[in-house]
Design an enzyme around this catalytic site. Structure first.
Site, mmCIF file in Angstrom:
data_model
loop_
_atom_site.group_PDB
_atom_site.id
_atom_site.type_symbol
_atom_site.label_atom_id
_atom_site.label_comp_id
_atom_site.label_asym_id
_atom_site.label_seq_id
_atom_site.Cartn_x
_atom_site.Cartn_y
_atom_site.Cartn_z
ATOM 1 N N ASN A 1 30.796 -32.976 -1.680
ATOM 2 C CA ASN A 1 31.853 -32.429 -2.542
ATOM 3 C C ASN A 1 31.266 -31.538 -3.637
ATOM 4 O OD1 ASN A 1 34.600 -32.113 -3.353
ATOM 5 N ND2 ASN A 1 34.314 -33.648 -4.979
ATOM 6 N N SER A 2 30.077 -30.982 -3.394
ATOM 7 C CA SER A 2 29.528 -30.046 -4.381
ATOM 8 C C SER A 2 30.407 -28.801 -4.412
ATOM 9 C CB SER A 2 28.077 -29.686 -4.047
ATOM 10 O OG SER A 2 27.968 -29.201 -2.728
ATOM 11 N N ARG A 3 30.449 -28.154 -5.566
ATOM 12 C CA ARG A 3 31.445 -27.095 -5.759
ATOM 13 C C ARG A 3 30.877 -25.912 -6.526
ATOM 14 N NH1 ARG A 3 37.198 -28.334 -4.287
ATOM 15 N NH2 ARG A 3 37.005 -30.359 -3.303
ATOM 16 N N ARG B 1 43.799 -32.088 8.835
ATOM 17 C CA ARG B 1 42.542 -32.128 9.574
ATOM 18 C C ARG B 1 42.677 -33.281 10.559
ATOM 19 N NH1 ARG B 1 36.888 -31.060 8.315
ATOM 20 N NH2 ARG B 1 37.485 -29.999 6.390
ATOM 21 N N TYR C 1 34.119 -34.990 -13.979
ATOM 22 C CA TYR C 1 34.111 -34.176 -12.773
ATOM 23 C C TYR C 1 35.473 -33.670 -12.330
ATOM 24 C CZ TYR C 1 32.365 -32.292 -8.433
ATOM 25 O OH TYR C 1 32.013 -31.428 -7.426
ATOM 26 N N GLY C 2 35.524 -32.417 -11.954
ATOM 27 C CA GLY C 2 36.635 -31.819 -11.216
ATOM 28 C C GLY C 2 38.011 -32.249 -11.691
ATOM 29 N N GLY D 1 40.529 -26.534 3.976
ATOM 30 C CA GLY D 1 40.542 -25.126 4.363
ATOM 31 C C GLY D 1 41.390 -24.158 3.551
ATOM 32 N N LYS D 2 41.891 -24.548 2.370
ATOM 33 C CA LYS D 2 42.717 -23.613 1.586
ATOM 34 C C LYS D 2 41.893 -22.433 1.075
ATOM 35 C CE LYS D 2 44.249 -26.735 -1.240
ATOM 36 N NZ LYS D 2 43.533 -27.831 -0.570
ATOM 37 N N THR D 3 40.762 -22.716 0.422
ATOM 38 C CA THR D 3 39.963 -21.620 -0.133
ATOM 39 C C THR D 3 39.571 -20.653 0.986
ATOM 40 O OG1 THR D 3 39.101 -23.105 -1.820
ATOM 41 C CG2 THR D 3 37.887 -21.059 -1.461
ATOM 42 N N ASN D 4 39.175 -21.228 2.125
ATOM 43 C CA ASN D 4 38.731 -20.385 3.233
ATOM 44 C C ASN D 4 39.855 -19.513 3.778
ATOM 45 O OD1 ASN D 4 35.767 -20.911 4.380
ATOM 46 N ND2 ASN D 4 36.502 -22.704 3.279
HETATM 47 P P1 GTP Z 1 40.112 -28.323 -2.122
HETATM 48 O O1 GTP Z 1 39.447 -27.360 -3.052
HETATM 49 O O2 GTP Z 1 39.436 -29.660 -2.090
HETATM 50 O O3 GTP Z 1 41.577 -28.466 -2.345
HETATM 51 O O4 GTP Z 1 39.818 -27.820 -0.618
HETATM 52 P P2 GTP Z 1 40.268 -26.577 0.284
HETATM 53 O O5 GTP Z 1 41.499 -26.931 1.031
HETATM 54 O O6 GTP Z 1 40.273 -25.316 -0.486
HETATM 55 O O7 GTP Z 1 39.096 -26.562 1.392
HETATM 56 P P3 GTP Z 1 37.992 -25.454 1.718
HETATM 57 O O8 GTP Z 1 38.595 -24.132 2.115
HETATM 58 O O9 GTP Z 1 37.024 -25.412 0.621
HETATM 59 O O10 GTP Z 1 37.328 -26.065 3.038
HETATM 60 C C1 GTP Z 1 36.719 -27.317 3.072
HETATM 61 C C2 GTP Z 1 35.754 -27.396 4.230
HETATM 62 O O11 GTP Z 1 36.418 -27.116 5.457
HETATM 63 C C3 GTP Z 1 34.590 -26.420 4.111
HETATM 64 O O12 GTP Z 1 33.400 -27.071 4.469
HETATM 65 C C4 GTP Z 1 34.934 -25.349 5.112
HETATM 66 O O13 GTP Z 1 33.792 -24.716 5.628
HETATM 67 C C5 GTP Z 1 35.727 -26.100 6.186
HETATM 68 N N1 GTP Z 1 36.723 -25.231 6.843
HETATM 69 C C6 GTP Z 1 37.589 -24.390 6.234
HETATM 70 N N2 GTP Z 1 38.339 -23.712 7.141
HETATM 71 C C7 GTP Z 1 37.936 -24.145 8.361
HETATM 72 C C8 GTP Z 1 38.322 -23.816 9.701
HETATM 73 O O14 GTP Z 1 39.212 -22.976 9.955
HETATM 74 N N3 GTP Z 1 37.690 -24.480 10.712
HETATM 75 C C9 GTP Z 1 36.714 -25.409 10.458
HETATM 76 N N4 GTP Z 1 36.133 -26.001 11.504
HETATM 77 N N5 GTP Z 1 36.300 -25.721 9.207
HETATM 78 C C10 GTP Z 1 36.910 -25.111 8.168
HETATM 79 C C1 SPV Z 2 40.904 -31.247 -4.563
HETATM 80 O O1 SPV Z 2 40.341 -32.354 -4.493
HETATM 81 O O2 SPV Z 2 41.983 -31.003 -3.961
HETATM 82 C C2 SPV Z 2 40.287 -30.152 -5.342
HETATM 83 C C3 SPV Z 2 39.128 -30.473 -6.166
HETATM 84 O O3 SPV Z 2 40.786 -29.042 -5.327
HETATM 85 S S1 SPV Z 2 39.569 -31.244 -7.660
HETATM 86 O O4 SPV Z 2 39.640 -30.240 -8.701
HETATM 87 O O5 SPV Z 2 38.510 -32.218 -7.963
HETATM 88 O O6 SPV Z 2 40.859 -31.898 -7.532
HETATM 89 MN MN MN Z 3 42.711 -29.007 -4.152
#
Ligand code: GTP
Ligand code: SPV
Ligand code: MN
Length: 590
Positions: free
Chosen positions: A373-375, A406, A208-209, A262-265
């Site tokens: 953590n589904s992706r 967070r 996984y991941g 929240g990085k992807t978002n």
């Molecule tokens: P990794 O891929 O694990 O490194 O994560 P990431 O940092 O890219 O996180 P991602 O953007 O996928 O967000 C993770 C969760 O946080 C999701 O369920 C989003 O919906 C939530 N989220 C993202 N941005 C915000 C925000 O501005 N406010 C709130 N309340 N939730 C958020």
């Molecule tokens: C993280 O956990 O920060 C991710 C998902 O981006 S993984 O590829 O499993 O590390």
């Molecule tokens: Mn990451």
């Protein structure tokens, strides 16, 4: 006949070094056959078909989700395993208190015993990949050997994989060796080992991941951070986003938030209606390699070519770009399905789950339908906010660096560091609630410096010193900020709407960089006053806005004491300059 282009040289003949290593691994693991991946679409289709035939992959609704598939990982193998992840440097101090250490010889012995004969009856896939644009001087290559076709398909999306990468390896004469086997997926025989001094990785027992896609966290962060220190650059857990203001100027910002924070978002946000004229371009959503440029600015490339993004919470309301991006050519892992064979997860905002992530008929009493953590795995080019700058071999110049966590309490919506050194302290002090991205308790606040706690391949004390050194080399260093989108009220409701509205905060930062915006000077740094933020059309009460833009001295005095004691764990190796920054924040708090 004209000389044959490289396409006619069989892959195993391109690089003697890779072929020799593959030979020795094959001797150890005894695969049934060896497949050198060329990265072609036909190869990917064939691998998918093989997995479909074995019922390890399910095609989703071909009309609404063309070329989308669902994979389910082993129920005990759904996230990164930090307690089974090791940094194996010859000296334990070099791994630091932030890592679990094992002596290299012991680690090799342990891993080679696991790998012994583990691929009998299986295919050994040779996966050459390039992290970063193929023609970038900043890019680095690796080869992952794996017995998982699912891993190959993911690597094919997430990296520049196949022949061009192997050609670059043949020219570079160097590559990261990543050996991976799913083994028996037994959590008691699962280890992710890193040998930064040898530029190699051995991962066993997980499919996984980040445990298994070795180009991502293992190479592009743990090994790369170690290399970056000796070479004068930074490998960071950061998104890279381009923001074009209504005047047409584009600035790039890189942000480090812990996993699932929240990085992807943020990387693909859609401006609120009340901010017309703004445009957002995604360069990367998870990893940034940052280099001081000849012009004294910091330049960033995204080493990846796809997103391995969190599914839950993704909806047309929160992230329309992502929602549209994953409607074709997407591999889903551990999501639920609707009766109509469409993917489903908590927070998607429509439809109903029929089959949960474990393949059972959905019942509310069993917990969430999709694993938290589904992706989704999808190519970056499908992102509506994709920019060809993601392919620019010299990268993009960074105007601001942002750290975030967070935290339901304490940390304000945003504050600006006073200097690079203060910014390094702000980054080093990041604390965040744990999430489902790693196994273990969720919602526990822990220190996650620069969002790199799980990913720094060496001692954090040396890492912070390296950050200070990089700053000293920059004539025009980016400004540094800290954000927290996750403040909550007593009822557990978010005080800040987040998502697209986060652009209001980014736009204040860019105005600060340009010297156009006001701020209040507080003990922890510069904060916007409510009137300094663009709040047109923003749905938040004045009381809540005041709450998230205030600094409570008593709580912060406790926080700074806690930061001091955390940094103290790094002993004499801790940079004195960092302690001096703690002293000065403490003094300002009085
Ligand atoms: P990794 O891929 O694990 O490194 O994560 P990431 O940092 O890219 O996180 P991602 O953007 O996928 O967000 C993770 C969760 O946080 C999701 O369920 C989003 O919906 C939530 N989220 C993202 N941005 C915000 C925000 O501005 N406010 C709130 N309340 N939730 C958020
Ligand atoms: C993280 O956990 O920060 C991710 C998902 O981006 S993984 O590829 O499993 O590390
Ligand atoms: Mn990451």
């Amino acid at each position: 006949m004209a000389t044959a282009p490289n396409t006619f040289i069989p892959l195993p003949e391109l690089s003697k070094e890779v072929a020799e290593w593959v030979g020795s691994v094959a001797q150890l693991t005894q695969p049934h056959r060896i497949h050198w991946c060329d990265g072609s679409a036909a190869e990917m289709a064939q691998l998918r078909n093989e997995l479909i035939a074995k019922q390890e992959l399910q095609p989703l609704n071909a009309e609404s989700f063309p070329d989308c598939y669902l994979a389910r990982s082993h129920p005990s193998d759904v996230a990164r395993v930090e307690h089974l992840t090791f940094i194996c440097t010859s000296k334990q101090e070099d791994a630091g208190p932030n890592n679990i250490w094992m002596a290299p010889a012991e680690a090799h012995q342990k891993m080679d015993a696991l790998f012994q004969g583990c691929m009998q009856g299986r295919t050994l896939y040779v996966v050459p990949y390039c992290m970063g644009p193929i023609d970038s001087p900043y890019s680095r290559c690796g080869v992952e050997i794996t017995d998982s076709a699912y891993v190959v398909i993911n690597m094919g999306i997430m990296t520049r994989m196949g022949r061009p990468a192997l050609e670059r390896i043949a020219a570079d004469r160097t590559f990261i060796k990543g050996l991976h086997s799913i083994g028996e997926l037994n959590p008691d025989r699962r280890f992710i080992m890193h040998f930064p001094e040898e530029l190699s990785i051995k991962s066993f027992g997980s499919g996984y991941g980040g445990n298994a896609l070795l180009g991502k966290k293992c190479h592009a962060l743990r090994i790369a951070s170690y290399q970056a220190r000796t070479e004068g650059w930074l490998a960071e857990h950061m998104l890279i986003v381009g923001l074009q203001n209504p005047q047409g100027e584009t600035h790039y910002v890189a942000c480090a938030f812990p996993s699932a924070c929240g990085k992807t978002n943020l990387a693909m946000l859609i401006p609120p209606d009340s901010m017309p004229g703004w445009k957002v371009f995604t360069v990367g959503d998870d990893i940034a390699w940052l280099h001081p440029g000849p012009d004294g600015r910091l330049w960033a490339i995204n080493p990846e070519s796809g997103y391995f993004g969190v599914a839950p919470g993704t909806s047309p309301k929160t992230n329309r770009n992502a929602y549209e991006m994953i409607r074709k050519d997407t591999l889903f892992t551990n999501v639920a399905r609707t009766a109509n064979n469409e993917p489903w997860w908590e927070g998607i905002g429509a439809g109903e789950p029929s089959i949960d992530w474990l393949g059972r008929p959905y019942e509310a009493k069993n917990g969430p339908a999709a694993h938290p953590n589904s992706r989704f795995t999808v190519s970056a080019v499908h992102n509506p906010a994709y920019t060809p700058e993601a392919e620019n071999p010299r990268g993009v110049p960074i105007s601001a660096l942002v750290f975030g966590g967070r935290r339901r309490e304490l940390a304000p919506l945003v504050y600006e560091a006073r200097s690079w050194a203060h910014g390094v302290l702000v980054g080093a002090s990041v604390a965040s609630e744990t999430t489902a991205a790693a196994t273990g308790a969720v919602g526990v606040v822990r220190r996650d410096p620069m969002a790199m706690k799980p990913f720094c391949g060496y001692n954090f004390a040396d890492y912070w010193q390296h950050w200070l050194n990089v700053g000293a080399k920059l004539k025009s260093p980016p400004k540094m900020f800290h954000v927290n989108w996750f403040r909550q009220n007593a009822d557990g409701k978010f005080l800040w709407p987040g998502f697209g509205d986060n652009l209001r905060v980014l736009s204040w930062m860019l105005d600060r960089c340009a010297g156009r915006a006001q701020a209040q000077d507080t003990a922890i740094g510069y904060l916007p006053r409510p009137q300094d933020l663009n709040t047109t059309g923003l749905d938040i009460s004045a009381e809540n806005l005041n709450e998230i833009l205030s600094v409570k001295s008593d709580a912060w005095r406790k926080e700074v004491a806690d930061i001091r004691s955390y940094l103290g764990e790094y002993g004499a190796r801790l940079p004195a300059a960092l302690l001096a920054e703690v002293d000065s924040v403490e003094k300002r708090l009085g």
